[in-house]
Write a protein that holds these residues in place. Structure first.
Motif, mmCIF file in Angstrom:
data_model
loop_
_atom_site.group_PDB
_atom_site.id
_atom_site.type_symbol
_atom_site.label_atom_id
_atom_site.label_comp_id
_atom_site.label_asym_id
_atom_site.label_seq_id
_atom_site.Cartn_x
_atom_site.Cartn_y
_atom_site.Cartn_z
ATOM 1 N N LEU A 204 29.792 41.557 -41.747
ATOM 2 C CA LEU A 204 31.039 41.267 -41.026
ATOM 3 C C LEU A 204 31.800 42.540 -40.685
ATOM 4 O O LEU A 204 32.399 42.648 -39.605
ATOM 5 C CB LEU A 204 31.910 40.325 -41.856
ATOM 6 N N VAL A 205 31.796 43.514 -41.596
ATOM 7 C CA VAL A 205 32.446 44.795 -41.307
ATOM 8 C C VAL A 205 31.741 45.487 -40.147
ATOM 9 O O VAL A 205 32.384 45.990 -39.211
ATOM 10 C CB VAL A 205 32.452 45.698 -42.558
ATOM 11 N N ASN A 206 30.410 45.512 -40.185
ATOM 12 C CA ASN A 206 29.667 46.147 -39.097
ATOM 13 C C ASN A 206 29.884 45.437 -37.768
ATOM 14 O O ASN A 206 29.943 46.066 -36.709
ATOM 15 C CB ASN A 206 28.173 46.198 -39.441
ATOM 16 N N GLU A 207 29.993 44.121 -37.830
ATOM 17 C CA GLU A 207 30.285 43.336 -36.623
ATOM 18 C C GLU A 207 31.649 43.729 -36.047
ATOM 19 O O GLU A 207 31.810 43.886 -34.826
ATOM 20 C CB GLU A 207 30.263 41.854 -36.992
ATOM 21 N N LEU A 208 32.617 43.900 -36.924
ATOM 22 C CA LEU A 208 33.966 44.289 -36.489
ATOM 23 C C LEU A 208 33.952 45.693 -35.894
ATOM 24 O O LEU A 208 34.554 45.939 -34.831
ATOM 25 C CB LEU A 208 34.910 44.229 -37.697
ATOM 26 N N ILE A 209 33.243 46.613 -36.553
ATOM 27 C CA ILE A 209 33.157 47.980 -36.041
ATOM 28 C C ILE A 209 32.423 47.999 -34.701
ATOM 29 O O ILE A 209 32.814 48.711 -33.765
ATOM 30 C CB ILE A 209 32.457 48.895 -37.062
ATOM 31 N N GLY A 210 31.354 47.184 -34.594
ATOM 32 C CA GLY A 210 30.612 47.121 -33.344
ATOM 33 C C GLY A 210 31.466 46.635 -32.184
ATOM 34 O O GLY A 210 31.262 47.041 -31.038
#
Length: 1289
Positions: free
Chosen positions: A934-940
């Protein structure tokens, strides 16, 4: 669909509006909406709706003052909020509760948890009954070898359990108390006797006597809902007795509006489970969701397509709240849900209600845009209603041009004859924008439109969170659903909600404005039969299960045939309520899709169904574990709803546009075409931006979306991904609010994965865990508010690992830690930490962590909670910085050795439950992986710079909220412009002082909390690691801020903490700490609140009780009294401050453990006297049926909970052991002792302190602080119940 011979009416009587769907003899459909309450013009809204339609369609007058002629009516179907409103507003029937002696306060205490963990004024909805009568009877479960009850012969209950009638009922002894109730004017009774689900004879005897004496409503818990667990069954019986007479009065009044009292006219009412039932069988406990259930049926029938099986999310946005539900070919039911503080045990559609509707108020608090939960209601309503109301979501839509006043009737203003006022809305928004811009400064000023748009975006994000929880928490992909939108306000938000959730299609039925009423017309008649069971799901039990299923099927068929249905119209579906042995997580399983096999019941393969459901819900099964049957249920359905409508003919003409208006979207105003829905036909395609309007709803087709009219005249909107509007790293208060939701959602979704994949009761069912997100330096970003004692503590753990490991933290590593020196609380709380890496970044960009309470990690006692430990190594396995996963490989062998290592300590053992430890650790790793995703999705989506910037902005926002609170405190207590010094002291029962001096700087809004002077490290286990003190501090600061703020590092940023090394609050490395976590933490809270004068002391203890032997072990914490404060009385029998754990239901306790619960009631008078009195503690007696070891770990047995401002102290607690020979022993606060059959442990918990002088007593309602604004509102549904459970682990 052939036209009816007479008129068919489907009516949804809501809290504000009544919707009527009618179909006439020529097939003509009429839709009507009118106010539910309008006494100047009509007596009853549904009757008036029928009268108006009959008069208009028949062309003849139907006078209001005469009963309606029913010769034109074929049938009437209704859903109503009468029961819900009576429950919310506590306006039901006067009621008395009859309950087993010793349990008069069982329903007052309930689960013992408080609903809002940061409210110092503990406000729990009041019980429904007015008087309690204790019934001198007792039935207990028979246990082999138990000799406590002499030669009493066991009897066989309905479930197959053996029971002992310890005290038979004497009905004559009840006659006098019942006659006294009648003399007081009480005519309604709820009867709740322990174990009546299995042995209902005593309740039936009470019911027979009560009805003979003249009681008009007698609700026996064994008949209303015969399920194990006395507390929810008792609440359900009370709700039934409280609400059924209200429904009866309403039905009587409704009948009176028709000739012949509606004789000969089929009148059906919608129940909470989505099925219709005859008017005379409609009861209070089954009526709570009568209104919204129709909407679920409506979208399920009209939106779900069997051929592609695409699941549907129902989105019903009204004025006060929004209802969210899911349909994937079958109705999703829950069998226990909480509404207005009352747990109802009955089949209910899983409708999740959140506090975000058109009337939700808009606030700007400490730099955050906040929507709700307060609602403007119908009166005064939003600002645009011209009655002086507050700004709301409706006003924001009006400000942006998305609502057009000229299309609304002139029913607003004091005389209800004016149009919506855009000027009133704009004036209010100008004022709010000025306040916001004063906070932001000239360089970041926002326009009125940007402010309104910001509130819309925040409201949308708030409504997305429960949808994510409803889908992703159960293993479903949110983006693969269709969004079925209905309700008056939903159409303005549907495209934005769908786009945010990744959905591609929005479906809006042509009757979306009255879909609940239309759903009633489509619904089927349902009869359900259910009975409790205690059989294992094994081949030996299949014949008995088939026999009982067949009997219940016959009962359903007979009931439906008696209503006039042919056998061919009737179908039945059987369910078994199944769970794994030694778990509480039962699933109601149908055999649909799982046909019978030679190795299953004849009814179907329920075992395969259970395994498939369990795997879907939780991600694993437990092979080899026995499966138990708790209940047998059959749902009989008589197909009786309207058929599907005939398709309309296609239009070859272009759609006729009404006008072009200007609407504000992200990026500015755009020309927006306006169409009336009545001018659109099958085949018309309307590109966005457009507004589609009918008399009941407004639909906004956003840019990048296209609306198409279907063959049946409904609207299907295709949602494109839309233009991404980049945002920069500089703070934007709108994005700040949205990121606050997104960060918190990451922590919440991690928690749902952990709960789904864990195996232990502690984590899976008691939800004793927390999940959190941390920045690159280890500062807390978001921590879903689960367990108060976990708050902020994990930050210390993450920061220790960053310092300790440095560059040795690599991708693919996962760290395990629990040592107090590394930020641990106590050893059973195992923390699993995973770094989050991003391509091109050498160091972790975030950290995710999960902390779970493991039931056993070794040590000198089972449960790893010894009351008499003197060193840390006696309390279990220790991990300072252990790589649980190294280079992506789970280190099972190494962690197993570490968990078994305590066995090398004399008198100690390694973990006693290695399998659960390993399974739960894997679940924690999986939860962290979800967080990383979820963090990587947000950063992406936003970019690393922006996400990390908003991490810092969120922390700064929490810092501002705490600074504001500190400034306000200093101004209220000190001299203007001068620093303020306050101090407080309290003592542990061994005399160890906890000392605090707080120096507050009123200019900077900063403070120094200095615990110098606190006692030395103690020889026992009440030493509190430094992380515990910080958790207590962050909890207290959040309580005193008094509003929702993000829980993160920022809360502690304005605070410097001084804790002396070697003290009880920062002990040496090998100090025992188990009592510090559960006891000293409470004293730290008491001292902080004493220094600030916030409230009197609460019970200051968790009252830890453990008993067990080689066969069983049990652990509980027990409620006490909460402290009073300025404006509120303390709550009696509730958990306070650093704990909020639920207590095991009496029937479950006696079913699983060799004890008898003799009493569980309030210890009246133990709260301190005062203008506002402290809450009372409880008295709880356990009688042991086997030889066991009893351990008690408690405080406040010597030093009493203090009062404030002249209020008196609460009473101390008391632990007594009454031996079978009559000797009574005072056990003191902390001990372990052998107990024998017949021994009784009597626990009396401390009361809360009083506030203010006792000479000026205030009215005696507990927990009433600041009165709520707006109409009563209650969140509900499985998402709400999960959150409530997580905050009450």
């Amino acid at each position: 669909m052939a036209p009816p011979a007479r008129f068919q009416f489907a009516i949804d009587r809501g809290g504000t509006f009544t919707d009527v769907f009618a179909r006439g003899p020529r097939g003509r459909v009429r839709a009507l909406k009118l106010l539910s309450e309008d006494p100047e013009h009509y007596r009853d809204a549904p009757t008036e709706g029928i009268r108006r339609i009959l008069q208009q369609e028949c062309g003849t007058p139907f006078p209001q003052d005469q009963p309606l002629d029913t010769s034109h009516i074929e049938w009437i179907r209704m859903g109503t909020t009468v029961a819900t409103n009576a429950l919310l507003e506590r306006k039901g029937e006067r009621l008395a509760l009859l309950i087993t002696r010793g349990f008069r306060d069982l329903l007052h205490v309930g689960t013992q948890a408080r609903p809002k963990i940061f409210d110092l004024a503990v406000s729990v909805p009041e019980v429904l009954y007015e008087v309690v009568v204790e019934v001198d009877e007792r039935v207990v479960l028979h246990q082999e070898g138990c000799q406590l009850f002499g030669n009493s012969q066991p009897v066989t209950g309905l479930t197959g359990d053996s029971l002992v009638v310890q005290r038979p009922l004497d009905p004559d002894a009840l006659r006098g108390p019942l006659e006294e109730l009648l003399a007081k004017g009480i005519r309604s009774l709820a009867v709740v006797l322990l174990h009546s689900y299995a042995w209902p004879d005593h309740e039936r005897q009470v019911g027979t006597l009560a009805r003979a004496l003249g009681f008009q409503q007698v609700s026996l818990s064994s008949e209303v809902m015969p399920m194990v667990r006395a507390v929810p069954r008792g609440y359900t019986a009370c709700a039934d007795a409280y609400l059924t007479p209200c429904i009866g009065r309403y039905l009587e009044g409704f009948r009176a509006g028709f000739a012949s009292q509606l004789q000969g006219v089929p009148v059906l009412f919608m129940r909470s489970d989505g099925g219709l039932t005859p008017m005379d069988a409609f009861s209070g406990s089954r009526a709570i969701l009568s209104g919204p259930a129709g909407g679920v049926v409506g979208y399920a029938v009209t939106t779900y397509r069997q051929e592609d099986g695409q699941p549907v999310i129902g989105f019903d946005m009204g004025g006060t709240s929004t209802d969210v539900s899911r349909y994937a070919g079958e109705y999703e039911h829950v069998f226990e849900a909480t509404t207005a503080g009352i747990s109802i045990q009955a089949p209910q559609l899983d409708i999740n209600t959140v506090a975000a509707g058109g009337g939700s108020q808009l606030f700007f608090r400490s730099g955050l845009f906040v929507v709700g939960p307060e609602s403007a209601g119908a009166h005064p309503g939003p600002a645009c209603y011209r009655k002086g109301g507050p700004l709301t979501v409706t006003d924001a839509n009006l400000c942006l041009g998305r609502l057009l006043p000229e299309y609304f009737p002139c029913i607003f203003g004091p005389r209800e004859d004016q149009p919506l006022s855009r000027d009133a809305t704009l004036q209010a928004f100008w004022g709010l924008a000025a306040d916001i811009n004063a906070f932001l400064g000239p360089s970041s000023a926002l326009s009125v439109e940007e402010v309104a748009m910001g509130f819309i975006q925040v409201a949308n994000e708030a409504m997305c969170r429960p949808i994510r929880a409803l889908t992703q928490a159960r293993g479903h992909d949110t983006s693969r659903h269709v969004l079925a939108c209905f309700g008056g306000a939903g159409g303005q938000h549907a495209c934005a909600i769908a786009r945010t959730l990744g959905m591609c299609r929005v479906f809006i039925h042509k009757y979306s404005g009255i879909l609940s009423a239309y759903g009633l017309a489509l619904a089927d008649v349902v009869h359900e039969a259910q009975e409790p069971c205690a059989l294992p799901y094994t081949p030996q039990a299949y014949a008995r299960l088939d026999e009982r299923v067949a009997a219940l099927q016959q009962e359903c068929v007979r009931a439906l045939v008696a209503q006039g249905f042919a056998r061919a119209q009737i179908s039945t579906e059987a369910f078994l309520h199944l769970r794994y042995e030694r778990t509480d997580c039962a699933l109601m399983c149908s055999a649909k899709g799982h046909p019978a096999t030679p190795a299953s019941c004849r009814t179907g393969d329920f075992g395969a169904s259970f395994a498939a459901r369990y795997l879907q819900e939780f991600g694993f099964t437990i092979p080899g574990r026995a499966v138990l049957v708790d209940d047998i249920r059959v749902r009989g359905t008589a197909a009786s709803g309207l058929g599907r409508e005939e398709p309309a003919s296609a239009s070859r003409a272009a759609p006729r546009m009404g006008k072009v208006t200007r609407c504000y979207f992200e990026g500015g105003y755009q020309d927006t075409r306006v169409y009336r829905l009545e001018d659109l036909s099958w085949g018309h395609s309307i590109p966005g931006p457009s507004i589609l309007i009918d008399q009941n709803s407004t639909i906004l087709v956003e840019p990048g979306c296209t609306a198409v009219v279907t063959r049946l005249g409904d609207i299907c909107i295709t949602v494109e991904s839309g233009v991404v509007h980049p945002i920069g790293p500089q703070v934007d208060p709108i994005q700040l609010s949205i990121f606050s939701h997104r960060f918190m959602s990451i922590a919440e979704q991690m928690g749902r994965v952990l709960q789904r994949t864990a195996i232990s009761t502690n984590i899976k069912e008691r939800l004793d865990f927390s999940c959190a997100l941390f920045g690159p330096e280890g500062g807390l970003v978001s921590n879903a508010p689960h367990i108060p004692v976990h708050l902020g503590a994990m930050q210390e753990t993450v920061q220790f690992q960053i310092r300790h490991l440095g560059s040795d933290l690599r991708k693919g590593d996962v760290i395990l830690s629990n040592h107090p020196c590394a930020g641990g609380s106590h050893l059973p709380d195992l923390t699993v930490i995973t770094p989050v890496f991003w391509p091109g970044e050498p160091r972790p960009v975030f950290f995710v962590a999960s902390r779970g309470h493991h039931a056993d990690i070794g040590g000198i006692t089972p449960g790893s909670m010894p009351p008499h430990s003197h060193s840390l190594r006696e309390e279990g396995a220790v991990f300072i910085s252990f790589k649980l996963v190294k280079d992506g490989v789970f280190q099972e062998e190494e962690v197993t050795k570490a968990l078994m290592a305590p066995g090398q300590v004399p008198g100690s053992s390694g973990t006693r439950n290695l399998h659960d430890n390993l399974s739960d650790l894997r679940a924690q790793v999986a939860a962290n992986q979800k967080g990383i995703h979820l963090v990587n999705e947000l950063i992406g989506h936003y970019g690393l710079e922006v996400v990390q910037a908003y991490m810092a902005h969120i922390q700064a926002n929490a810092e501002v909220a705490v600074q504001d609170m500190l400034r306000d405190f200093a101004r209220g207590r000190g001299e203007p412009g001068r620093p303020l010094l306050v101090e407080a002291e309290d003592f542990m029962d061994d005399g160890s002082p906890i000392c605090l001096k707080v120096a507050v700087d009123p200019q900077e809004g900063k403070a120094v909390f200095d615990f110098t002077g606190s006692g030395h490290e103690v020889h026992g286990n009440c030493n509190a690691p430094r992380a515990i003190t910080l958790s207590a501090l962050i909890y207290c600061l959040r309580c005193m801020v008094g509003q929702d703020v993000p829980l993160n590092q920022g809360c502690l940023a304005p605070v410097r903490t001084i804790i002396p090394k070697g003290s009880i609050l920062d002990p040496s490395l090998d100090a025992a700490v188990v009592g510090g976590n559960v006891l000293t933490s409470q004293r730290v809270v008491d001292v902080i609140f004493r220094a600030f004068g916030a409230c009197a002391a609460s019970q200051g203890c968790m009252n830890n009780v453990t008993f067990g032997n080689d066969r069983v072990s049990y652990y509980e914490t027990v409620a006490g009294g909460s402290g009073a404060g300025p404006g509120w009385h303390g709550r009696s029998g509730v958990h306070t401050h650093m704990t909020n754990t639920r207590i095991t239901d009496p029937e479950i306790l006696e079913k699983r453990y060799p004890v008898v619960l003799r009493c569980f009631e309030l210890a009246r008078g133990t709260g301190g006297a005062g203008q506002f009195r402290g809450g009372s503690g409880v008295r709880r007696e356990l009688q042991f049926r086997e030889e066991m070891v009893l351990s008690v770990l408690s405080e406040r047995r010597a030093f009493r909970p203090y009062g404030l401002q002249g209020g008196e102290s609460g009473s101390p607690g008391l632990n007594l052991l009454i031996r079978r020979d009559g000797r009574t022993l005072n056990l003191g606060g902390k001990t372990s002792v052998a107990v024998f059959p017949g021994d009784i442990f009597r626990l009396q918990t401390p009361g809360g302190g009083g506030f203010g002088p006792p000479t000026e007593p205030a009215p005696a309602t507990e927990g009433q602080g600041t009165p709520s604004r707006g109409r009563p509102f209650a969140e509900r549904g499985s998402v709400w119940d999960y959150r409530l459970a997580q905050e009450t682990a």
